[in-house]
Write an enzyme that holds these catalytic residues in place. Structure first.
Site, PDB file in Angstrom:
ATOM      1  N   ASP A   1       4.280  -5.603   1.914  1.00 59.96           N
ATOM      2  CA  ASP A   1       3.426  -4.409   1.874  1.00 59.96           C
ATOM      3  C   ASP A   1       3.377  -3.729   3.231  1.00 59.96           C
ATOM      4  OD1 ASP A   1       1.789  -2.544   0.637  1.00 59.96           O
ATOM      5  OD2 ASP A   1      -0.055  -3.675   1.001  1.00 59.96           O
TER       6      ASP A   1
ATOM      7  N   LEU B   1     -14.427  -1.997   6.462  1.00 65.49           N
ATOM      8  CA  LEU B   1     -13.406  -1.344   7.289  1.00 65.49           C
ATOM      9  C   LEU B   1     -12.397  -0.580   6.445  1.00 65.49           C
ATOM     10  CD1 LEU B   1     -12.679  -4.214   9.837  1.00 65.49           C
ATOM     11  CD2 LEU B   1     -13.990  -2.124  10.258  1.00 65.49           C
TER      12      LEU B   1
ATOM     13  N   GLY C   1      -5.424  -2.298  -2.576  1.00 71.23           N
ATOM     14  CA  GLY C   1      -5.169  -2.787  -3.917  1.00 71.23           C
ATOM     15  C   GLY C   1      -5.588  -4.228  -4.126  1.00 71.23           C
TER      16      GLY C   1
END
Length: 545
Positions: A141, A20, A24
């Site tokens: 993030d 998908l 990182g």
């Protein structure tokens, strides 16, 4: 590293179907949970090859710990973590599969979102953060690629698998950046401790991307981008002016200066109420959203701006060398600045074209109620007389004593501005001076290679600008009688941007071999009240010959 074959089965339960995405921290797979008979997303966490065995084991332990922490979250705006599985060589996080595009994909496909639509998405993300922070979990993030925006249902924040649990010892992994540089906070860029305020920075950067279509600090590579995050101001907001004050607060370098969750919620609710979005909380496809709106200053994504186009405008090789990688971004910001501040009384001789029309034509207009407010205003004889007395250069206008000065590049020239306004030095040739209340900008630009006919250049740029902006109207381009100038011209125009009606001045001054532009913009409903301010800006400019 997992390599899918034909129905590759892992841990005697999960069958991999297709990748998908990649990030990182690892690859995300679509998989079948053969026990519960449902689709799931499985994130394989790769251990960097340059880590020694102890560091590699520490990283795997961190993943297990953070997955367990994130698994405690049960919130409609958070993708649920179902399981975490590990053997000697692999660690995978099993998550809820959301069949929806990311915010990155939505903006790429549909273009930047209206402020009200972005604010609705922001409220969903804020709810997710509130739930996470209540359990001591920091996402770290938050970025458009982790925001799932289904056509119906709830917006969801994904990838809590790299969340940092407050109070856990920090695991140092040499050379590894956990997060996305374009959306990382200054404290992350400087390897300081991440807190709940770190996620507010990520929210600000994500909403900025939603309304602008670009990240606020991206410089094309990790190190320049992280340097910009830590040291430079964000790019000027060109589209999402309704969210600008909040975005600037969220993107404060010092975490202590960022707003609280409650303050963010109040401002997002206000932005939603102020607009008429065509999306619900979980819908991000907006019918009719333009793919790009350049903003307040007549410039575009291809470098075509009235003051600094690399091919057509006054700034030539010297400015290009100074700008480096900035031209497209400055183009989007400068348009905002130009598109908002120009008054007929400053156009050549203090008269506008309507001022020069005879009294009969004026009386006819006074009898007609379907003429525009601008025509009515400009056609009044008493205003024409007042305009005749206005010094076009602003020499008789008094600059407030509490204003401060800004040096224009290294020219010795200065421009005065209100002390409460902020200055963002975009590069060696360009500075943005902005109203802290939002909605008004002055951009000051300089070149040592100006063109020799300001009027002709503005006329050329007006034609180009009009082909790419909605409802563009050139009100006037006329010579401007600036004392001592080799050539000077004032361009006034209006256009619409995302439903907002904008009004702008662009004043070009070439004097002593140097070229300057004073670009001033506001929304139409603040145009009249901003005229004194514009005159003061003109009067406060000192070319220091």
């Amino acid at each position: 590293m997992v390599t899918p074959g034909s129905r590759t089965r892992l841990f005697d339960r999960y069958e991999l179907l297709e990748p998908l995405g990649r990030g990182g921290m690892g690859v995300v797979w679509l998989a079948d949970d053969t026990v519960l008979q449902r689709k799931v997303a499985m994130k394989e966490v790769n251990v960097p090859a340059d880590l020694d065995p102890d560091e590699a084991e520490a990283m795997r332990a961190r993943v297990m710990r953070e997955a367990r922490a994130a698994g405690r979250l049960n919130h409609p705006n958070v993708t649920t973590i179902y399981d975490v599985v590990r053997d000697d060589s692999r660690t995978l996080i099993v998550m809820e599969y959301v069949d929806a595009p990311t915010l990155t994909e939505v903006v790429t496909r549909e273009g930047p979102l209206p402020a009200a639509s972005a604010a609705r998405i922001g409220l969903a993300l804020l709810s997710a953060l509130e739930a996470a922070h209540a359990q001591g979990i920091v996402h770290r993030d938050l970025k458009p690629g982790n925001v799932m925006v289904p056509a119906a249902g709830n917006v969801k924040l994904a990838d809590f698998g790299v969340a940092a649990v407050q109070g856990d010892p920090k695991i140092t992994m040499t050379g590894l950046i956990v997060g996305s540089p374009s959306f990382m906070s200054p404290e992350q860029a400087q390897e300081r401790h991440a807190t709940a305020a770190t996620d507010l920075w990520g929210l600000g950067a994500t909403l900025y991307y939603a309304v602008e279509g670009v990240p606020p600090f991206d410089r094309g590579a990790a190190i320049p981008t992280l340097t910009a995050v830590a040291r430079e101001p964000p790019r000027m907001v060109s589209r999402g002016t309704a969210l600008e004050p909040l975005l600037l607060r969220l993107l404060q370098k010092d975490p202590a200066d960022r707003p609280t969750l409650g303050e963010v919620r109040a401002e997002l609710v206000t932005a939603v109420d102020a607009g008429t979005p065509t999306v619900d909380a979980g819908v991000a496809t907006v019918a009719g959203t333009p793919t790009l709106v350049e903003g307040d200053h007549p410039e575009t994504d291809d470098g075509d701006e009235p003051w600094v186009d690399e091919d057509e405008h006054w700034v030539t090789e010297t400015a290009r060398r100074r700008r480096g990688a900035w031209p497209v971004l400055l183009v989007a910001a400068a348009l905002l600045v130009v598109a908002w501040f120009v008054l007929p009384r400053f156009l050549g001789g203090g008269e506008t074209p309507n001022d020069r029309q005879d009294t009969t034509e004026q009386n006819d207009r006074d009898k007609q109620r379907d003429t525009t407010e601008l025509e009515d205003r400009d056609s009044q004889p008493e205003e024409s007389a007042a305009d005749e007395e206005q010094p076009r250069q602003g020499g008789e206008v008094e600059v407030p004593a509490d204003w401060v000065g800004h040096d224009v590049a290294d020219t010795g020239s200065t421009v005065a501005y209100p002390a409460e306004w902020s200055v963002q030095q975009r590069d060696d040739t360009t500075a943005d001076i902005r109203d802290p209340q939002g909605g008004r900008y002055l951009r000051v630009q300089y070149t040592d290679s100006p063109k020799d006919d300001a009027v002709a250049d503005w006329e050329q740029q007006s034609q180009s600008f009009g082909t790419r902006h909605d409802d563009y109207t050139e009100i006037a381009i006329e010579p401007f009688d600036y004392p001592g100038a080799d050539t000077s011209a004032l361009w006034e125009y209006t256009y619409s941007d995302g439903g907002a009606q904008l009004h702008a001045y662009n004043l070009a001054i070439v004097i002593g071999g140097r070229g300057y532009a004073l670009n001033f913009q506001t929304r139409e409903n603040r145009w009249e009240e901003s005229q004194d301010l514009w005159q003061q800006f003109v009067a406060g400019f000192d070319p220091a010959l």
